[in-house]
Every structure is written in structure tokens, then in C-alpha cells.
Design a protein around this motif. Structure first.
Motif: not given
Length: 148
Positions: A33-35, A63-64, A104-105, A123-127
């Protein structure tokens, strides 16, 4: 007696210098993912995000998660920023150009930052990546990407 007092003061000083932060749980996202992080150089919230949130996210996701940083005062950033804004559902135009903003693209964007929100952001990125509901904690000034 002086030695005891000096010893006690030394111990108190050492105890006060220890980090109270919890160990960071590392997370490997199921897909990269890209932020995109938009900031204003003179903004204290932006500086706090750079000092606290970015290192925390880098350590958590490794790296993810790729973090791209863009200065809103740089003309080269405007096209990238505008592209993100046009993809957001019901973006509040009164917030246009305000920092910090992170996106979060393809999932969500949020304007503003409060120190200490790093765990909610993780948590929001993972969700988001795992198609789960986002937290209520960061729902203010959060905008979702339009569904295609």
C-alpha cells in the motif's frame, strides 16, 4: 547521607529517562500500500506527524507500506494533491490546501492529525487493506475514495 541522596536522585533520573512506549507490533499487509502525506513546512501538526506517525508507521508496516511525502507549498505537488482530492467522495472544499493530510491510496484520506493517533491509523490502514470497517476514532475529517 549525601551518597544515599545522590544515589536516589540518580536512580530517579535514570527511571525518568526510560521509554514508556509499548513495543510496536509489526504488521505485514496482505498487499503493498501507499500512503501519500501532504504537509506544510510551517505547520506544527504536520511536523508532529512527521516526527511521530511516520516512524511509527515505517516500523509497524516495514516494506509493505510506502510513504510518499509532498510539500503543499511546492508547485510540483499541486497536480498530485488535486488528483487525490478529485477521487475523494464528498470532500469538503473548505479544507482544500490544509495540512496535514494523508491518503491511503485508493481507500481513504484524512485531514488533520492528533499526536497519539498512530495506533488508530495503523488499525485503519490494516482494516482498509483487508476490507474491514474503519475505526470511529479517526472518522472526523476522513473522506473515502469514490467507488468505481
Amino acid at each position: 547521607m549525601k551518597k544515599k541522596i545522590l544515589f536516589i536522585l540518580s536512580m530517579m533520573l535514570l527511571m525518568g529517562c526510560q521509554s514508556s512506549q509499548q513495543p510496536i507490533n509489526k504488521i505485514t499487509l496482505t498487499q503493498p500500500a501507499t500512503l501519500l502525506y501532504f504537509y506544510i513546512e510551517t505547520c506544527s501538526e504536520c511536523q508532529s506527524f512527521q516526527d511521530d506517525a511516520i516512524p511509527y508507521l515505517q516500523e509497524t508496516f516495514g516494506d509493505t507500506l510506502t510513504i510518499q511525502q509532498y510539500d503543499l507549498d511546492d508547485e510540483a505537488t499541486q497536480a498530485i494533491y488535486e488528483d487525490v482530492i478529485t477521487q475523494l467522495d464528498q470532500f469538503d472544499q473548505s479544507l482544500y490546501g490544509m495540512g496535514p493530510m494523508y491518503a491511503l491510496d485508493g481507500y481513504f484520506a484524512k485531514v488533520g492529525y492528533t499526536s497519539g493517533d498512530e495506533e488508530y491509523l495503523v488499525k485503519d490502514i490494516d482494516n482498509a487493506i483487508n476490507d474491514k470497517a474503519l475505526s470511529d476514532e479517526l472518522s472526523g475529517l476522513r473522506f473515502l475514495y469514490q467507488q468505481e
